[in-house]
Design a protein around this motif. Structure first.
Motif, PDB file in Angstrom:
ATOM      1  N   LYS A   1      -7.058  -0.701  -9.015  1.00 17.88           N
ATOM      2  CA  LYS A   1      -5.708  -1.137  -9.375  1.00 17.88           C
ATOM      3  C   LYS A   1      -4.804   0.050  -9.690  1.00 17.88           C
ATOM      4  N   LEU A   2      -5.318   0.983 -10.467  1.00 10.76           N
ATOM      5  CA  LEU A   2      -4.530   2.156 -10.826  1.00 10.76           C
ATOM      6  C   LEU A   2      -4.151   2.967  -9.580  1.00 10.76           C
ATOM      7  N   ALA A   3      -5.087   3.084  -8.652  1.00  7.28           N
ATOM      8  CA  ALA A   3      -4.811   3.818  -7.412  1.00  7.28           C
ATOM      9  C   ALA A   3      -3.725   3.129  -6.595  1.00  7.28           C
ATOM     10  N   ASP A   4      -3.789   1.812  -6.498  1.00  7.45           N
ATOM     11  CA  ASP A   4      -2.767   1.060  -5.758  1.00  7.45           C
ATOM     12  C   ASP A   4      -1.399   1.201  -6.418  1.00  7.45           C
ATOM     13  N   MET A   5      -1.378   1.158  -7.746  1.00  4.99           N
ATOM     14  CA  MET A   5      -0.114   1.289  -8.469  1.00  4.99           C
ATOM     15  C   MET A   5       0.515   2.654  -8.207  1.00  4.99           C
ATOM     16  N   ALA A   6      -0.283   3.714  -8.297  1.00  2.00           N
ATOM     17  CA  ALA A   6       0.231   5.062  -8.102  1.00  2.00           C
ATOM     18  C   ALA A   6       0.717   5.270  -6.668  1.00  2.00           C
ATOM     19  N   THR A   7      -0.010   4.736  -5.713  1.00  3.82           N
ATOM     20  CA  THR A   7       0.383   4.879  -4.311  1.00  3.82           C
ATOM     21  C   THR A   7       1.700   4.165  -4.037  1.00  3.82           C
ATOM     22  N   ALA A   8       1.841   2.950  -4.561  1.00  7.02           N
ATOM     23  CA  ALA A   8       3.085   2.199  -4.375  1.00  7.02           C
ATOM     24  C   ALA A   8       4.261   2.901  -5.027  1.00  7.02           C
ATOM     25  N   ILE A   9       4.054   3.524  -6.166  1.00  2.00           N
ATOM     26  CA  ILE A   9       5.113   4.252  -6.856  1.00  2.00           C
ATOM     27  C   ILE A   9       5.583   5.437  -6.022  1.00  2.00           C
ATOM     28  N   ASP A  10       4.647   6.197  -5.456  1.00  2.00           N
ATOM     29  CA  ASP A  10       5.040   7.332  -4.618  1.00  2.00           C
ATOM     30  C   ASP A  10       5.788   6.873  -3.369  1.00  2.00           C
ATOM     31  N   ALA A  11       5.343   5.774  -2.768  1.00  2.00           N
ATOM     32  CA  ALA A  11       6.029   5.257  -1.576  1.00  2.00           C
ATOM     33  C   ALA A  11       7.465   4.864  -1.914  1.00  2.00           C
ATOM     34  N   SER A  12       7.648   4.168  -3.029  1.00  2.00           N
ATOM     35  CA  SER A  12       8.997   3.776  -3.452  1.00  2.00           C
ATOM     36  C   SER A  12       9.857   4.991  -3.742  1.00  2.00           C
ATOM     37  N   SER A  13       9.276   5.971  -4.401  1.00  2.00           N
ATOM     38  CA  SER A  13      10.020   7.169  -4.759  1.00  2.00           C
ATOM     39  C   SER A  13      10.509   7.906  -3.514  1.00  2.00           C
ATOM     40  N   LEU A  14       9.661   8.003  -2.510  1.00  2.00           N
ATOM     41  CA  LEU A  14      10.051   8.669  -1.268  1.00  2.00           C
ATOM     42  C   LEU A  14      11.195   7.930  -0.583  1.00  2.00           C
ATOM     43  N   LEU A  15      11.118   6.607  -0.522  1.00  2.00           N
ATOM     44  CA  LEU A  15      12.182   5.823   0.101  1.00  2.00           C
ATOM     45  C   LEU A  15      13.495   5.951  -0.673  1.00  2.00           C
ATOM     46  N   ILE A  16      13.412   5.908  -1.990  1.00  2.00           N
ATOM     47  CA  ILE A  16      14.610   5.966  -2.828  1.00  2.00           C
ATOM     48  C   ILE A  16      15.316   7.307  -2.675  1.00  2.00           C
ATOM     49  N   TYR A  17      14.572   8.395  -2.818  1.00  2.00           N
ATOM     50  CA  TYR A  17      15.231   9.691  -2.828  1.00  2.00           C
ATOM     51  C   TYR A  17      15.587  10.162  -1.417  1.00  2.00           C
ATOM     52  N   ARG A  18      14.910   9.646  -0.391  1.00  2.00           N
ATOM     53  CA  ARG A  18      15.386   9.879   0.969  1.00  2.00           C
ATOM     54  C   ARG A  18      16.747   9.220   1.168  1.00  2.00           C
ATOM     55  N   ALA A  19      16.864   7.957   0.767  1.00  2.00           N
ATOM     56  CA  ALA A  19      18.121   7.226   0.934  1.00  2.00           C
ATOM     57  C   ALA A  19      19.237   7.857   0.117  1.00  2.00           C
ATOM     58  N   ALA A  20      18.928   8.282  -1.112  1.00  2.00           N
ATOM     59  CA  ALA A  20      19.939   8.922  -1.959  1.00  2.00           C
ATOM     60  C   ALA A  20      20.405  10.233  -1.335  1.00  2.00           C
ATOM     61  N   TRP A  21      19.467  11.004  -0.817  1.00  3.03           N
ATOM     62  CA  TRP A  21      19.808  12.271  -0.150  1.00  3.03           C
ATOM     63  C   TRP A  21      20.689  12.019   1.062  1.00  3.03           C
ATOM     64  N   GLN A  22      20.367  10.990   1.855  1.00  2.00           N
ATOM     65  CA  GLN A  22      21.179  10.671   3.019  1.00  2.00           C
ATOM     66  C   GLN A  22      22.606  10.310   2.630  1.00  2.00           C
ATOM     67  N   GLN A  23      22.758   9.550   1.556  1.00  2.00           N
ATOM     68  CA  GLN A  23      24.103   9.173   1.132  1.00  2.00           C
ATOM     69  C   GLN A  23      24.898  10.378   0.629  1.00  2.00           C
ATOM     70  N   ASP A  24      24.223  11.340   0.032  1.00  2.00           N
ATOM     71  CA  ASP A  24      24.915  12.493  -0.537  1.00  2.00           C
ATOM     72  C   ASP A  24      25.258  13.564   0.500  1.00  2.00           C
ATOM     73  N   VAL A  25      24.352  13.817   1.428  1.00  2.00           N
ATOM     74  CA  VAL A  25      24.555  14.965   2.328  1.00  2.00           C
ATOM     75  C   VAL A  25      24.933  14.550   3.741  1.00  2.00           C
ATOM     76  N   GLY A  26      24.989  13.260   4.019  1.00  2.00           N
ATOM     77  CA  GLY A  26      25.386  12.799   5.338  1.00  2.00           C
ATOM     78  C   GLY A  26      24.182  12.469   6.199  1.00  2.00           C
ATOM     79  N   GLY A  27      24.417  12.269   7.468  1.00  2.00           N
ATOM     80  CA  GLY A  27      23.355  11.847   8.364  1.00  2.00           C
ATOM     81  C   GLY A  27      23.598  10.424   8.808  1.00  2.00           C
ATOM     82  N   THR A  28      22.549   9.721   9.137  1.00  2.00           N
ATOM     83  CA  THR A  28      22.667   8.369   9.662  1.00  2.00           C
ATOM     84  C   THR A  28      21.834   7.385   8.857  1.00  2.00           C
ATOM     85  N   ASP A  29      22.014   6.109   9.179  1.00  2.00           N
ATOM     86  CA  ASP A  29      21.126   5.064   8.656  1.00  2.00           C
ATOM     87  C   ASP A  29      21.290   4.813   7.159  1.00  2.00           C
ATOM     88  N   HIS A  30      22.459   5.094   6.602  1.00  2.00           N
ATOM     89  CA  HIS A  30      22.637   4.927   5.164  1.00  2.00           C
ATOM     90  C   HIS A  30      22.334   3.499   4.722  1.00  2.00           C
TER      91      HIS A  30
END
Length: 382
Positions: free
Chosen positions: A282-311
């Protein structure tokens, strides 16, 4: 201590890392990890304290440029991990002023944004209606032009900061066209609006139903041009959508911290709960899901700030994944705590109530799936 290694990712600049350190220290010194007896007063106090500390300036940008989404996301993640109401107080200042930051006149920005940033004015975003939630294009509240005034008639509901706001950024039908083409946005002072119902939600936040009974406001209270309200609203929501995922991420990180601490101390037979293979999975699944969410969130935030596509698609993916995953992570933490997990006063019980609304507001999960799928199909057909 929540994992902060993500701050080393290339999505961030040094100013973002400095912000995280500063806000973390402020939270440790200022926020008391307990639910308030008087939610309204606690929310007002948090707005004032966040303003005095300078953090609310991040919600309004500098008046000439849009707010930095990475900074907003970092703030929401940290605040949510410490206390749900602190995140709420911060986020609503941004959402309630976002339309002014993006589309307001110089005079509107000068009048309202410094007051929002200092915590001297509480902002609110009034779009949802009793018969109109996700389908904003079919709202019924109307605004008619009479000389040098607009006259608003209608109702709004589930309005965050309802009852404590100083103004409501209100959307109403002005009739330039059918559906979404006939909406406009207005700055409506709170003293002109009747609070007809305070709404008690499972997580204690200021919420209210509002009535606009022939409310008269000056002609220059409109934000953007007549008929642009749908665009104003959607661009504002899109700007802050990623940060909803960031708040969910903060709740999820806190749930993992609570699960790690509890399982490491809870006796199970001759060992600890954390020695159990099921718990470790359970702990492993929780940590993995957190990292996946974090990557999606900060990728999207970076795209909105610096430009690019798919905002838009990236923002929808970030909110959808983070909020749905956080619900599962928190549920797993509650389950791990057993009876203590559903006991009033337990942190995981509070998190369980806090997370649920994030899968609904600022675009329900079903709406995010539509955004993602329609964008994929559009891309495929092109």
């Amino acid at each position: 201590m929540a994992d902060r290694s993500f701050l080393a990712w290339p999505f961030f600049e040094e100013r973002h890392r400095a912000l995280a350190v500063e806000l973390e220290a402020w939270c440790e010194a200022t926020i008391h990890d307990a639910e308030a007896a008087d939610t309204d007063e606690a929310c007002r106090s948090l707005v004032q304290e966040l303003g005095s500390a300078g953090f609310l300036k991040l919600c309004v940008g500098d008046g000439d440029s849009r707010p930095d989404v990475r900074s907003l996301a970092i703030c929401r993640e940290i605040l949510a991990r410490h206390h749900g109401l602190a995140d709420f107080a911060f986020a609503m200042q941004g959402l309630g002023s976002g339309a002014i930051s993006l589309f307001g006149t110089i005079e509107q920005k000068r009048e309202w944004l410094p007051r929002v940033a200092s915590g001297k004015a509480i902002a609110a975003f009034a779009m949802t209606e009793p018969e109109c939630g996700s389908d904003a294009a079919n709202m019924a509240t109307s605004a008619m032009r009479e000389g040098n005034e607009w006259v608003l008639v209608g109702e709004k509901t589930y309005i965050s900061n309802g009852g404590i706001a100083d103004y409501y950024l209100t959307f109403a039908r002005t009739g330039e066209g059918e559906g979404s083409r006939g909406l406009s946005a207005f700055i409506v002072p709170a003293e002109s609006v009747a609070v007809v119902q305070r709404i008690d939600a499972i997580a204690a936040h200021p919420l209210a139903r509002l009535k606009y009974d022939n409310v008269r406001i000056p002609a220059d209270a409109i934000v953007g041009e007549p008929g642009e309200g749908f665009r104003v609203g959607m661009e504002t929501l899109n700007l802050f959508r990623v940060t909803v995922g960031a708040a969910a991420l903060g709740f999820a990180r806190r749930a993992l911290d609570e699960a790690l601490a509890f399982s490491s101390n809870r006796r199970l037979g001759t060992g600890k709960l954390s020695d159990n293979a099921v718990t470790q999975a359970k702990l492993a699944d929780m940590a993995t899901a957190i990292d996946a969410s974090s990557l999606l969130i900060y990728r999207a935030a970076w795209q909105q700030d610096v430009g690019g596509t798919d905002h838009r698609r990236a923002a929808a993916m970030a909110k959808l994944n983070a909020t749905e995953s956080a619900q599962q992570i928190i549920d797993a933490a509650v389950q791990m705590h057993g009876g203590m997990g559903v006991t009033k006063g337990a942190k995981v019980e509070e998190l369980y109530r806090e997370i649920r609304a994030l899968r609904i507001y600022e675009g329900a999960s079903e709406v995010q799936r539509q955004i993602i799928a329609r964008d994929l199909l559009k891309e495929h057909r092109a």
